[in-house]
Structure formats: C-alpha cells, structure tokens
Design an enzyme around this catalytic site. Sequence first.
Site, PDB file in Angstrom:
ATOM      1  N   TYR A 109       0.906  -9.679  20.742  1.00 53.42           N
ATOM      2  CA  TYR A 109       0.869  -8.294  20.285  1.00 53.42           C
ATOM      3  C   TYR A 109       2.210  -7.915  19.672  1.00 53.42           C
ATOM      4  O   TYR A 109       3.196  -8.666  19.767  1.00 53.42           O
ATOM      5  CB  TYR A 109       0.520  -7.374  21.459  1.00 53.42           C
ATOM      6  CG  TYR A 109       0.033  -6.015  21.036  1.00 53.42           C
ATOM      7  CD1 TYR A 109      -1.046  -5.869  20.172  1.00 53.42           C
ATOM      8  CD2 TYR A 109       0.657  -4.858  21.487  1.00 53.42           C
ATOM      9  CE1 TYR A 109      -1.498  -4.614  19.787  1.00 53.42           C
ATOM     10  CE2 TYR A 109       0.214  -3.596  21.110  1.00 53.42           C
ATOM     11  CZ  TYR A 109      -0.859  -3.483  20.260  1.00 53.42           C
ATOM     12  OH  TYR A 109      -1.289  -2.244  19.872  1.00 53.42           O
TER      13      TYR A 109
ATOM     14  N   GLY B  19      -6.606  -4.853  12.664  1.00 55.16           N
ATOM     15  CA  GLY B  19      -6.930  -5.771  13.747  1.00 55.16           C
ATOM     16  C   GLY B  19      -7.314  -7.128  13.190  1.00 55.16           C
ATOM     17  O   GLY B  19      -7.504  -7.291  11.972  1.00 55.16           O
TER      18      GLY B  19
ATOM     19  N   ARG C 162     -22.484  -7.346  13.563  1.00 56.68           N
ATOM     20  CA  ARG C 162     -22.970  -8.720  13.678  1.00 56.68           C
ATOM     21  C   ARG C 162     -24.396  -8.818  14.211  1.00 56.68           C
ATOM     22  O   ARG C 162     -24.987  -9.896  14.153  1.00 56.68           O
ATOM     23  CB  ARG C 162     -22.031  -9.514  14.593  1.00 56.68           C
ATOM     24  CG  ARG C 162     -20.624  -9.657  14.032  1.00 56.68           C
ATOM     25  CD  ARG C 162     -19.744 -10.460  14.954  1.00 56.68           C
ATOM     26  NE  ARG C 162     -18.395 -10.602  14.415  1.00 56.68           N
ATOM     27  CZ  ARG C 162     -17.420 -11.272  15.017  1.00 56.68           C
ATOM     28  NH1 ARG C 162     -17.645 -11.863  16.175  1.00 56.68           N
ATOM     29  NH2 ARG C 162     -16.224 -11.346  14.464  1.00 56.68           N
TER      30      ARG C 162
ATOM     31  N   ASN D  39     -19.114  -1.391  15.536  1.00 55.46           N
ATOM     32  CA  ASN D  39     -19.609  -1.024  16.864  1.00 55.46           C
ATOM     33  C   ASN D  39     -18.507  -0.947  17.910  1.00 55.46           C
ATOM     34  O   ASN D  39     -18.768  -0.617  19.068  1.00 55.46           O
ATOM     35  CB  ASN D  39     -20.666  -2.020  17.328  1.00 55.46           C
ATOM     36  CG  ASN D  39     -20.140  -3.440  17.397  1.00 55.46           C
ATOM     37  OD1 ASN D  39     -19.699  -3.981  16.384  1.00 55.46           O
ATOM     38  ND2 ASN D  39     -20.194  -4.072  18.562  1.00 55.46           N
ATOM     39  N   SER D  40     -17.263  -1.251  17.528  1.00 54.43           N
ATOM     40  CA  SER D  40     -16.143  -1.059  18.446  1.00 54.43           C
ATOM     41  C   SER D  40     -15.912   0.429  18.659  1.00 54.43           C
ATOM     42  O   SER D  40     -16.405   1.268  17.893  1.00 54.43           O
ATOM     43  CB  SER D  40     -14.871  -1.699  17.886  1.00 54.43           C
ATOM     44  OG  SER D  40     -14.427  -0.976  16.738  1.00 54.43           O
TER      45      SER D  40
ATOM     46  N   PHE E 241      -1.954  -1.398   9.229  1.00 52.48           N
ATOM     47  CA  PHE E 241      -1.667  -0.210  10.034  1.00 52.48           C
ATOM     48  C   PHE E 241      -1.589  -0.582  11.500  1.00 52.48           C
ATOM     49  O   PHE E 241      -2.417  -1.339  12.025  1.00 52.48           O
ATOM     50  CB  PHE E 241      -2.747   0.864   9.858  1.00 52.48           C
ATOM     51  CG  PHE E 241      -2.459   2.111  10.653  1.00 52.48           C
ATOM     52  CD1 PHE E 241      -1.558   3.055  10.177  1.00 52.48           C
ATOM     53  CD2 PHE E 241      -3.075   2.338  11.890  1.00 52.48           C
ATOM     54  CE1 PHE E 241      -1.267   4.205  10.917  1.00 52.48           C
ATOM     55  CE2 PHE E 241      -2.801   3.477  12.628  1.00 52.48           C
ATOM     56  CZ  PHE E 241      -1.892   4.411  12.141  1.00 52.48           C
ATOM     57  N   TRP E 242      -0.571  -0.028  12.168  1.00 48.78           N
ATOM     58  CA  TRP E 242      -0.404  -0.148  13.622  1.00 48.78           C
ATOM     59  C   TRP E 242       0.045   1.220  14.118  1.00 48.78           C
ATOM     60  O   TRP E 242       1.078   1.740  13.686  1.00 48.78           O
ATOM     61  CB  TRP E 242       0.626  -1.228  13.946  1.00 48.78           C
ATOM     62  CG  TRP E 242       0.874  -1.455  15.394  1.00 48.78           C
ATOM     63  CD1 TRP E 242      -0.005  -1.270  16.425  1.00 48.78           C
ATOM     64  CD2 TRP E 242       2.086  -1.916  16.001  1.00 48.78           C
ATOM     65  NE1 TRP E 242       0.579  -1.594  17.631  1.00 48.78           N
ATOM     66  CE2 TRP E 242       1.854  -1.998  17.399  1.00 48.78           C
ATOM     67  CE3 TRP E 242       3.338  -2.291  15.508  1.00 48.78           C
ATOM     68  CZ2 TRP E 242       2.838  -2.414  18.285  1.00 48.78           C
ATOM     69  CZ3 TRP E 242       4.305  -2.699  16.394  1.00 48.78           C
ATOM     70  CH2 TRP E 242       4.056  -2.773  17.766  1.00 48.78           C
TER      71      TRP E 242
END
Length: 326
Positions: free
Chosen positions: A54, A240, A175, A152-153, A264-265
């Site tokens: 991370y 991500g 998926r 769907n997250s 982006f973070w």
Amino acid sequence: MNNTAVRYHSFGKPNEVLVLDELPLPTIGGREVLIKLLASPINPSDIGSILGKYGTLKNLPAVAGLEGIGEIVEVGSGVKNFKPGQRVRIPEEVGVWQDLCIANADSLRALPDNLPVETASMAAINPQTAICLLEEFADLNPGDWIIQNGANSNLGIAVIQYARKLGVRTVNVVRRESLKEPLVGLGADVVVTEEEPYVKKINELTGGSGIRLALNSIGGQSALNLLNCLKNKGIHVTYGAMTFDPIRFPTRQLIFQQVQIRGFWLHAWKSGQPENAARALDEKVYSLISDGTFRFPVEKKYPLSQFKQALEHHFQPRLGKILLVP
C-alpha cells in the site's frame, strides 16, 4: 485490562500473517480517550497494507484495519470536548481491528448521532473517494456519461449513487450477470459484464453521447477496455488495481484522441488540502448518508475472533461489505 487485537508481525498474505493477540491495555493519559470498536469494513486497502503493497505502511507489529468507528467508554482528566457514549472514527494509525484502543482526543471528531452504525463505519474511504472521482477530474454536467469497472464494490456503488444525485449517467462493468438487477436497483443506468462486447456498443449504450470519464479499479484488459470507450479528450482515472495486472499503454488514444490517464489516492488528495476541506468532505458524506443518497449493502458481520472466516468471505463473489464487529 487486556485487549484482543488482529495483528501482523510481518507483511504477507492475510491468512498467513494475521494473528489474534491479547495485549495489555495501558492507562489512558490526560488528553486521551478509550474507544471500543463498533464496526469496521474489510477494504482492499486493508489487504494492500497487510501485503506490504500500500501507499503507506505501518511499523511492525501492527494492528490491522484502516477504517471503522467506535464508542468512547472513558476519557482522560484533561478531555473536555468528549464524553462516554459518543461515537468517533477510529484513527487508522491506531489500528482498527481491536476490541479497544486508546487515541489522542485532539485527533478525533464526534460523529453525528443520526448515522446508522454500519453505514457510518464505511463513511471515511469509499464515499469520499467517489465524490472526489466525480468532482475533481472532469466538469460533469447532468446527462453526461461515465463508465467504471468493479461497479459492485462499495466504492462502485458510491459512484453510482452520487452520480445519480448529480444527474450523471453510469455504465457499470461487472463480472457476473447476477449483479445487473441489484445494481440497477441501487441506481445504475446501464450494467454490462466484462465478457460482453460493450466497447463496440458504447455509442448505442449511451445514445451517441459517448463517455467523458472512466474509473478503473481492476487493471489489465479491463482498464484498457475502459480507455477504448472514451471519446476525444476523455479522462481515465485509476484508483485501484484488484488484479495487479499492468495497464497497456494506449498510444493511439493518447495521440489521436488526446485522452488523459490519471491516478487518484484519497490519502494524497487530503494531504494536499487545507484541514477545512477535509472536514467539509466529511460533513458532505454525513449529509448524503442522512438524506439516503448513500446506502451500502452489508453481506455479513463477523466478530473479531472470526477474522479468518471474515477474510475468506471477503474474497468470495458477493454484493456488500464484510464487517468486523466486537
């Protein structure tokens, strides 16, 4: 008093390095508070931190967990702005996956009393990222279209819900066929699967409007497919990399269509903002939870003692978060 905590003493796969430790709980200082955990979601960022992959890593041994909320059970003698019973966000540097923790009162803010515990526990990362993704990169107007994978997250659901609030329409890539109906029920305009030839049909899907903004959380071929959906001067944002597959460099789109590829973070964004901007984002998310804009499904709750079962469930196909609770 002892405290039960999920910790890792080395970086690696969560099922190999995480252990349940019994830790002595030190006496709280004058400016500190004792907090008991109420709920904490398992996020991809938690997994990345445990793997050692991370953006920021904790000193080892470390208590796992970056997001969650708790209830104050005791305050130090010098704490005047908090009292037992108030709910607060647990600071990520303290480590969230533990029954009890001690935090400096100066780093805390009380949560509104009207927020549901489960939703409030998920307020710090995904909905804030969704707002920034939709506001920071493109000047989106009502009727514009965006596309995202991993829809769907919880972050994907937050994008769907906030886009709908803005009047922005969404193409959502998933998926599994079984996810289509639930996501439409949560506000999605169009849902397609990775296997469908949606890139070739993007003009049909958007009524000829095309895509202005693409949001990637997967990587690899899925990310390239999103790039191929963008119209001229479109913007592709990666936040991500669930598959850890590299993204192919799209020479043609960069040269002839002048697409932009960005990253982006949320942590980096907040680091570059004044404190009042971060607080304003907090308040915006709380308001959007209160008015029903943000509503996140929960798949199942597990006590900390069953963290291994919780992690196993986290990696299975699902719609909704896995929560850890006391």
